[in-house]
Design a protein around this motif. Structure first.
Motif, PDB file in Angstrom:
ATOM      1  N   UNK A 154       0.508  -1.067   0.074  1.00  0.00           N
ATOM      2  CA  UNK A 154      -0.216   0.386  -0.381  1.00  0.00           C
ATOM      3  C   UNK A 154       1.174   1.050  -0.263  1.00  0.00           C
ATOM      4  N   UNK A 155       2.112   1.032   0.645  1.00  0.00           N
ATOM      5  CA  UNK A 155       3.009   2.659   0.933  1.00  0.00           C
ATOM      6  C   UNK A 155       3.423   2.459  -0.415  1.00  0.00           C
ATOM      7  N   UNK A 156       3.931   1.630  -1.412  1.00  0.00           N
ATOM      8  CA  UNK A 156       4.296   1.749  -2.079  1.00  0.00           C
ATOM      9  C   UNK A 156       3.332   2.426  -3.610  1.00  0.00           C
ATOM     10  N   UNK A 157       1.886   1.434  -2.971  1.00  0.00           N
ATOM     11  CA  UNK A 157       1.397   2.304  -3.879  1.00  0.00           C
ATOM     12  C   UNK A 157       0.937   3.723  -4.468  1.00  0.00           C
ATOM     13  N   UNK A 158       0.300   4.187  -3.013  1.00  0.00           N
ATOM     14  CA  UNK A 158       0.764   5.622  -2.666  1.00  0.00           C
ATOM     15  C   UNK A 158       1.145   6.462  -3.422  1.00  0.00           C
ATOM     16  N   UNK A 159       2.584   5.878  -3.061  1.00  0.00           N
ATOM     17  CA  UNK A 159       3.868   6.812  -2.916  1.00  0.00           C
ATOM     18  C   UNK A 159       4.431   6.897  -5.283  1.00  0.00           C
ATOM     19  N   UNK A 160       3.332   5.672  -5.376  1.00  0.00           N
ATOM     20  CA  UNK A 160       3.544   5.932  -7.377  1.00  0.00           C
ATOM     21  C   UNK A 160       2.621   6.919  -7.816  1.00  0.00           C
ATOM     22  N   UNK A 161       1.298   6.522  -7.111  1.00  0.00           N
ATOM     23  CA  UNK A 161       0.761   7.334  -7.808  1.00  0.00           C
ATOM     24  C   UNK A 161       0.767   9.011  -6.932  1.00  0.00           C
ATOM     25  N   UNK A 162       1.113   9.110  -6.081  1.00  0.00           N
ATOM     26  CA  UNK A 162       1.430  10.452  -5.231  1.00  0.00           C
ATOM     27  C   UNK A 162       2.598  11.140  -6.412  1.00  0.00           C
ATOM     28  N   UNK A 163       3.299  10.145  -7.104  1.00  0.00           N
ATOM     29  CA  UNK A 163       4.745  10.695  -7.745  1.00  0.00           C
ATOM     30  C   UNK A 163       4.026  11.157  -9.069  1.00  0.00           C
ATOM     31  N   UNK A 164       3.199  10.093  -9.406  1.00  0.00           N
ATOM     32  CA  UNK A 164       2.802  10.637 -11.006  1.00  0.00           C
ATOM     33  C   UNK A 164       1.850  11.591 -11.195  1.00  0.00           C
ATOM     34  N   UNK A 227      15.723  15.582   9.278  1.00  0.00           N
ATOM     35  CA  UNK A 227      14.704  16.531   8.457  1.00  0.00           C
ATOM     36  C   UNK A 227      14.044  16.242   7.621  1.00  0.00           C
ATOM     37  N   UNK A 228      13.245  15.700   7.076  1.00  0.00           N
ATOM     38  CA  UNK A 228      12.653  15.320   5.871  1.00  0.00           C
ATOM     39  C   UNK A 228      11.721  17.303   5.376  1.00  0.00           C
ATOM     40  N   UNK A 229      11.321  18.008   4.209  1.00  0.00           N
ATOM     41  CA  UNK A 229      10.565  18.597   4.634  1.00  0.00           C
ATOM     42  C   UNK A 229       9.099  17.997   3.731  1.00  0.00           C
ATOM     43  N   UNK A 230       7.993  18.677   4.254  1.00  0.00           N
ATOM     44  CA  UNK A 230       6.814  17.508   3.576  1.00  0.00           C
ATOM     45  C   UNK A 230       5.370  18.074   4.079  1.00  0.00           C
ATOM     46  N   UNK A 231       4.599  18.137   3.179  1.00  0.00           N
ATOM     47  CA  UNK A 231       3.517  18.881   3.229  1.00  0.00           C
ATOM     48  C   UNK A 231       2.115  17.577   3.435  1.00  0.00           C
ATOM     49  N   UNK A 232       2.562  16.397   2.933  1.00  0.00           N
ATOM     50  CA  UNK A 232       1.306  15.534   3.208  1.00  0.00           C
ATOM     51  C   UNK A 232       2.475  14.317   4.849  1.00  0.00           C
ATOM     52  N   UNK A 233       2.023  13.639   4.878  1.00  0.00           N
ATOM     53  CA  UNK A 233       2.641  11.915   5.252  1.00  0.00           C
ATOM     54  C   UNK A 233       1.145  11.290   5.451  1.00  0.00           C
ATOM     55  N   UNK A 234       1.924  10.245   4.149  1.00  0.00           N
ATOM     56  CA  UNK A 234       0.506   8.722   4.218  1.00  0.00           C
ATOM     57  C   UNK A 234       0.979   7.735   5.297  1.00  0.00           C
ATOM     58  N   UNK A 235       0.495   7.282   6.102  1.00  0.00           N
ATOM     59  CA  UNK A 235       0.640   6.010   6.998  1.00  0.00           C
ATOM     60  C   UNK A 235       0.609   5.424   6.515  1.00  0.00           C
ATOM     61  N   UNK A 236       1.269   4.054   5.878  1.00  0.00           N
ATOM     62  CA  UNK A 236       1.326   2.968   5.477  1.00  0.00           C
ATOM     63  C   UNK A 236       1.898   1.690   6.633  1.00  0.00           C
ATOM     64  N   UNK A 237       1.133   1.286   8.047  1.00  0.00           N
ATOM     65  CA  UNK A 237       2.832   0.565   8.368  1.00  0.00           C
ATOM     66  C   UNK A 237       1.939  -0.685   8.599  1.00  0.00           C
ATOM     67  N   UNK A 238       0.528  -0.663   8.258  1.00  0.00           N
ATOM     68  CA  UNK A 238      -0.070  -2.146   8.303  1.00  0.00           C
ATOM     69  C   UNK A 238      -1.297  -1.867   8.895  1.00  0.00           C
ATOM     70  N   UNK A 239      -2.022  -2.639   9.385  1.00  0.00           N
ATOM     71  CA  UNK A 239      -4.188  -3.123  10.022  1.00  0.00           C
ATOM     72  C   UNK A 239      -4.202  -3.762  11.046  1.00  0.00           C
ATOM     73  N   UNK A 240      -5.564  -3.599  11.201  1.00  0.00           N
ATOM     74  CA  UNK A 240      -5.407  -4.388  12.072  1.00  0.00           C
ATOM     75  C   UNK A 240      -7.085  -4.809  12.088  1.00  0.00           C
TER      76      UNK A 240
END
Length: 810
Positions: A154-164, A227-240
């Motif tokens: 999920x994290x990689x798909x989010x990253x790829x979509x945001x990059x596109x 320190x990484x500058x960011x305007x958006x943080x996507x958490x995709x570290x797992x589900x419960x």
């Protein structure tokens, strides 16, 4: 009639309803709750929605008509507050609903790392359409940066979509390599390298310490103080598993809602399935076992014998265009041996893990075509000692030499799994084919094979080919649409040979089953007629996609994007003033500089389109055709006018190319670039046509791509003069226009016809090149016009938009 209440309109519960209505449509009066304000959609396809390749409408599994036709009472946008088992009532936010049977399909909840700053509004997860829309909105802000925490699927798909979508993206992963549960270290390295080649920064062994910001996200702090500058943080570290309702109802809950083999909870009238359940101590995240559970739930509801059984699972995934496959156990141990194949040039890696002459694990990257065969060997515990030397090369090489790949498919047993998502084996597909399912669409409708993630589509087509033999029609030769059996190639040939010059002529002479065509074939036929008879055929606006009909790009909120053309990326102070005045006059909320060196006015109301274009036309500007299947942009660098490295006037050539090509309709969008030297500042090597200026002249390349497929241009020819570069480009666009299938980009068309054939027509045959260029110029006497220009001539009439209806974007 008994009352069935279902909590959660996800893919698993949706499959339950499908089985139920197919088997016994009148068995239950169904009420469906969903906290989301919508019904069932294919969550596996959220990544293409994020990247812009698909719309939400295209991934809807059950629409309003489906629920209505099956008599489902939909309580969408309403969360369930409580399950009262004593009274057998489900309490929603808007009232109670009694049940005889209850199905819990509440899915899972994303895990949020308890970090400082986790509650800032720009910290989101990636689980549903609302999350996806939030990311799309964030990506629309110019210069925005995202940090994705989690290097799983999920994290990689989010990253790829945001990059596109144009964001700068950094992925943080705690472990030593990406997707460590599915991939070994070597495959994880290849994936990391591929993502970095796509412009995504990947940091492994990266531990997040805090999210920084005062009221909004500003940066991410790592444990090593980076320190990484960011305007958006996507958490995709797992589900419960989402178990709160079940716990409150005093059902047995461990890590998930505990169920037996009939998917019943500790209360036999309450069933559960999906990511919220636990069976024999096991949780479930892949879609294949969820669909197996759905069959059992439907059977249990109908009092039919059925039992859920866990199976050996394989994982076949597609991350950002990279094919991945893993199955079994691929951990290292002394009693195991590895067979490894590496092809760095192709980005292919395969690793097989053997123990006592049995295949126990497989990891594949880049080429996963043989995954199902290897998975079958793992499941069956096959003795592979006799094929040990050729095992890594797959089924086509058993016996020591290569054979027809279809023979390997033919040799697969009937129980060989073809579609992992839906648990469809070869035998089921063959049975469907023998029952009349003779193409991919019918196979999907009958068996659901390839209907979920789609990665098994090629294998399904091979089973079709093996079973049908000569009667099988390859996808490339499939008909234009359901109105005809003719292919795109057939239609193009017949339009020319029979001199068909109108849509009614096509419908009549070519035996269309639908009197006036359909929404699929009409845009294609309209283009083919335009391309072949530019002086005789009258363009039909109603046979175009909504953006082309409205001459503007519709946005997700129903407003439009207005983009005037800037030839070669050059503008003037007067044009900029006119754009600024228009932005103020029509309250344009967003003014953006695009990657194509233009200015985009975003958020224009439909009723303001004629007015804003009247003002822009009056300032001398014409449409940028950012909505069209035609020329989009010609990107340039400054060339010899200003750059000390420039070898030719790249800006001047870019302007001439754009003035030559603008307004032309093509099978798909076309983008060009001219770089003034081999340093390639205009990125010409990934365009449909890209020209590199050198001391001796111009290198013309074609067939590049920079979307989901990343492809470098192929050299068409070298020419010494601007005039020849212009002529070659016009000839190439015309031969593409005359021969390509509608909606094929140049690189896809070139893959079918071959660059050598194009060179023979455009480069080697000078007379034919000039004839192609002449035909292009002739067609431009019709095409090269601004659709909004009539407004400048007659300002009081805004009729061109009066009869247009607002529809969903294509």
């Amino acid at each position: 009639m008994q009352k069935l209440v279902v909590i959660g309109a996800g893919m698993a519960s949706g499959r339950v309803l499908e089985h139920l209505f197919e088997t016994a449509p009148d068995a239950y009066d169904v009420t469906l709750f969903n906290a989301e304000p919508r019904g069932n959609y294919n969550r596996l396809m959220l990544s293409p929605v994020l990247s812009g390749e698909k719309s939400y409408a295209e991934i809807v599994t059950h629409d309003d008509d489906w629920y209505s036709a099956n008599g489902v009472t939909c309580r969408f946008g309403e969360a369930v507050v409580k399950i009262d088992r004593d009274r057998k009532v489900v309490v929603g936010q808007n009232g109670e609903v009694p049940y005889d049977k209850l199905v819990i399909g509440t899915g899972s909840a994303p895990f949020i790392i308890p970090l400082p700053g986790k509650d800032l509004p720009e910290v989101i997860t990636y689980r549903d359409l609302d999350d996806t829309n939030a990311m799309i909105e964030a990506a629309a802000r110019p210069g925005s940066r995202a940090v994705v925490i989690g290097g799983g699927l999920l994290g990689l798909e989010a990253a790829a979509g945001l990059r596109m979508r144009g964001m700068e993206v950094t992925v943080l992963h705690l472990m030593g390599h990406l997707m460590e549960r599915q991939l070994d270290e070597a495959a994880g390295y290849l994936l990391k390298k591929d993502l970095e080649d796509r412009g995504i920064t990947v940091l492994t062994r990266a531990s997040t310490k805090a999210i920084l910001g005062d009221g909004k996200v500003e940066a991410v702090l790592l444990e090593d103080e980076t320190v990484l500058e960011a305007d958006l943080v996507v958490m995709a570290v797992g589900i419960r598993p989402e178990t709160r309702l079940a716990k409150d109802a005093a059902l047995a809950v461990g890590r998930g809602v505990e169920v037996n083999a009939q998917m019943q909870t500790s209360d036999p009238d309450v069933l559960a399935l999906g990511e919220c359940v636990e069976f024999n101590g096991q949780l479930f995240g892949l879609v294949a076992p969820l669909y197996d559970q759905a069959k059992v739930v439907a059977s249990t509801l109908l009092a039919e014998p059925a039992a859920f059984v866990t199976k050996e699972l394989s994982t076949k995934l597609k991350v950002t265009g990279c094919d991945l496959f893993s199955a079994g156990d691929f951990a290292e141990a002394e009693d195991r041996e590895d067979i490894v194949f590496r092809d760095p040039a192709r980005g292919v890696y395969k690793r097989l893990v053997l123990k006592e002459d049995r295949l126990i694990g497989a990891v594949m990257y880049g080429d996963t075509a043989d995954g199902s065969w290897f998975f079958g060997l793992i499941k069956d515990g096959t003795d592979v000692s006799e094929m040990r030397d050729t095992l890594i090369f797959g089924p086509a090489y058993q016996g020591g030499a290569a054979v027809d790949p279809l023979s390997a498919v033919a040799a697969l047993p009937a129980d060989a799994e073809i579609c992992g998502c839906n648990g469809v084996c070869k035998g089921q597909i063959v049975t469907a084919i023998e029952g009349g399912a003779t193409d991919l669409g019918m196979i999907r409708a009958t068996t659901k094979a390839s209907a979920s993630c789609g990665t098994c589509t090629g294998l399904v087509e091979q089973v079709l080919a093996v079973t049908l033999g000569d009667d099988f029609v390859l996808p490339a030769a499939q008909s234009v649409c359901g109105c005809t059996d003719l292919t795109h190639e057939d239609v193009r040939r017949l339009i020319k040979s029979q001199a068909l010059k109108s849509q009614p002529a096509v419908w009549q002479e070519l035996g269309w089953s639908t009197p006036n065509g359909c929404h699929v074939c009409r845009p294609a036929i309209n283009f083919y007629l335009l391309a072949d008879w530019p002086l005789e055929y009258q363009d039909d606006p109603q046979s175009r996609f909504v953006n082309e009909r409205n001459h503007a790009n519709i946005q997700k909120d129903g407003t439009y994007s207005v983009m005037p053309r800037m030839f070669g990326g050059i503008t003037t102070a007067a044009e900029l003033r006119a754009i600024a005045d228009a932005a103020d006059k029509y309250n344009v909320p967003t003014v953006k500089v695009t990657g194509g060196q233009r200015i985009d006015l975003l958020g224009v109301k439909k009723e303001d389109l004629p007015g804003i274009w009247y003002d822009l036309n009056a300032a001398g500007m014409v449409s940028g055709h950012a909505y069209s299947k035609g020329l989009r942009t010609v990107k340039t660098c400054v060339g010899t006018d200003h750059c000390r490295f420039g070898t030719q006037d790249s800006t001047g050539l870019g302007i001439k190319l754009e003035k030559l090509l603008w307004g032309s309709w093509t099978p798909h969008k076309v983008k060009l670039a001219v770089s003034g030297c081999p340093r390639n500042c205009a990125e010409a090597t990934c365009k449909d046509v890209g020209i590199i200026c050198v001391d001796s002249g111009y290198q013309v390349g074609v067939g590049g791509a920079a979307g989901m497929d990343l492809k470098e241009t192929e050299r068409l020819c070298d020419v010494p003069t601007e005039e020849e570069a212009l002529e070659v480009t016009a000839a190439f666009v015309q031969i593409y226009r005359e021969n390509a299938k509608y909606l094929d980009r140049p690189y896809k068309w070139l893959a079918k016809v071959g660059l050598d054939w194009v060179k023979a027509q455009v480069v080697d045959d000078l007379e034919n090149r000039r004839a192609l260029a002449a035909r292009f110029e002739l067609s431009q006497t019709v095409y090269r016009k601004d659709p909004w220009a009539p407004l400048a001539a007659k300002a009081e009439s805004f009729a061109p938009l009066a009869d247009l209806t607002l529809e969903a974007a294509e």
